[in-house]
Design a protein around this motif. Sequence first.
Motif, mmCIF file in Angstrom:
data_model
loop_
_atom_site.group_PDB
_atom_site.id
_atom_site.type_symbol
_atom_site.label_atom_id
_atom_site.label_comp_id
_atom_site.label_asym_id
_atom_site.label_seq_id
_atom_site.Cartn_x
_atom_site.Cartn_y
_atom_site.Cartn_z
ATOM 1 N N CYS A 185 35.583 41.096 30.618
ATOM 2 C CA CYS A 185 36.965 41.414 31.002
ATOM 3 C C CYS A 185 37.931 40.385 30.425
ATOM 4 C CB CYS A 185 37.102 41.433 32.526
ATOM 5 S SG CYS A 185 36.049 42.649 33.339
ATOM 6 N N SER A 186 39.168 40.823 30.216
ATOM 7 C CA SER A 186 40.256 39.921 29.832
ATOM 8 C C SER A 186 40.959 39.472 31.112
ATOM 9 C CB SER A 186 41.237 40.663 28.912
ATOM 10 O OG SER A 186 42.376 39.893 28.677
ATOM 11 N N VAL A 187 41.100 38.140 31.300
ATOM 12 C CA VAL A 187 41.554 37.600 32.581
ATOM 13 C C VAL A 187 42.738 36.648 32.390
ATOM 14 C CG1 VAL A 187 40.887 36.291 34.640
ATOM 15 C CG2 VAL A 187 39.201 37.750 33.501
ATOM 16 N N ASP A 188 43.801 36.872 33.162
ATOM 17 C CA ASP A 188 44.921 35.932 33.263
ATOM 18 C C ASP A 188 44.886 35.311 34.652
ATOM 19 O OD1 ASP A 188 45.802 36.606 30.727
ATOM 20 O OD2 ASP A 188 47.338 38.006 31.433
ATOM 21 N N ILE A 189 44.959 33.971 34.726
ATOM 22 C CA ILE A 189 44.902 33.253 35.997
ATOM 23 C C ILE A 189 46.257 32.594 36.242
ATOM 24 C CG2 ILE A 189 43.688 31.516 37.359
ATOM 25 C CD1 ILE A 189 41.371 31.712 35.336
#
Length: 373
Positions: A24-28
């Motif tokens: 998955c592509s994840v922004d935190i």
Amino acid sequence: MHIAIIGAGISGLMTALELAEQGCSVDIFDQHQAGQAASWAGGGILSPMYPWRYASEVNQLAQYGKSLYQMWNEKLLPITGIDFQIHDTGMLIFDQEDFATGLNYAIQFNEPMQQCDLLNHKQLEQVNPHISTQFQQAIYFPQLSNVRNPRLLQSLIGYLKQHPSVRFFEHCPVEKLIIQNKKIQGIQLEDSRNLFADHVVITSGAWSQHWAEQVRRKIPVHPVQGQMLLFKTPENWLPTMCMNRVMYLIPRQDGHIVCGSSMADCGFNTAVDEQTQQDILTACLEMVPELEQFPIVQRWAGLRPSSPHGIPYIGAMPEIENLWANFGHFRNGLCMGASSARLLRQLMLGQKTLVSPIAYSPERLKKQDLISS
């Protein structure tokens, strides 16, 4: 799949790790610096304190903590160069009223790592020669460990920041959720930027109640302050963790000893106060009087995300498509953190779950009154 995670404590970071490793592509996003709130401030015991005092749902997730952290440490250490320092110290508990329950707990609930023995004074001296002579007995849990949580967080952040599928947005408060036709579209930042995502995960810890109005649910999570202090002793000076009347000593490999912890309902205040610090110090010196000869090198406070019975909310938020929860771990965020994140990843990706998710479901929030719009 593009996922936005709101909150970069242990729950957010472990959730990001689980999802990024699945492609998955994840922004935190975090309103402050990643890994600097309650997760940094905790003690890192890989078991609930007095597990028999907690709901079975808490213990069910906690029992996976050590093995999962060991697995992740093996994977991340060669890349980050930071060892979690999972320290196999065992634990002594001096509360006599808990002896009988503690001795039966492992068998009754089939939790082998919680196996313990009742030690007499001579045995106690052999296990930990620094214990006060006022304690003639203790129950000893030889298999309990602690993780050095600041190093765990540093390793997670270091690994995720070099991960090609992960982006960090620190000092970047999320103002609101973008919801259209009961479906999450993304988030709006404090600077009015909109960032779109296929899924949004709330891992905001003690700040989770902030989202109540937008999701039109009461979220019964609020901050409970805990204060701690840190001694510096010679390396491996204190051989075991110690617990008495909810106060604990947690030895690190390099001789630091974490001492805590208090409980106070004082909102989002993270200031330490003299009386609470003195209470912690008195309780710790009662267990190990020799600590008095060593320096106190740090004092701090953190905010635990209190929730009913300490059972976290993990899974799909009710009535809003693609909005997910992983918050409300109260005192056990570190020992439940790895398994909570794995459970959420499995739910989000439609995989077989390591435990039944029903008890943790945010559908429980439906029992709360709808907040009037």
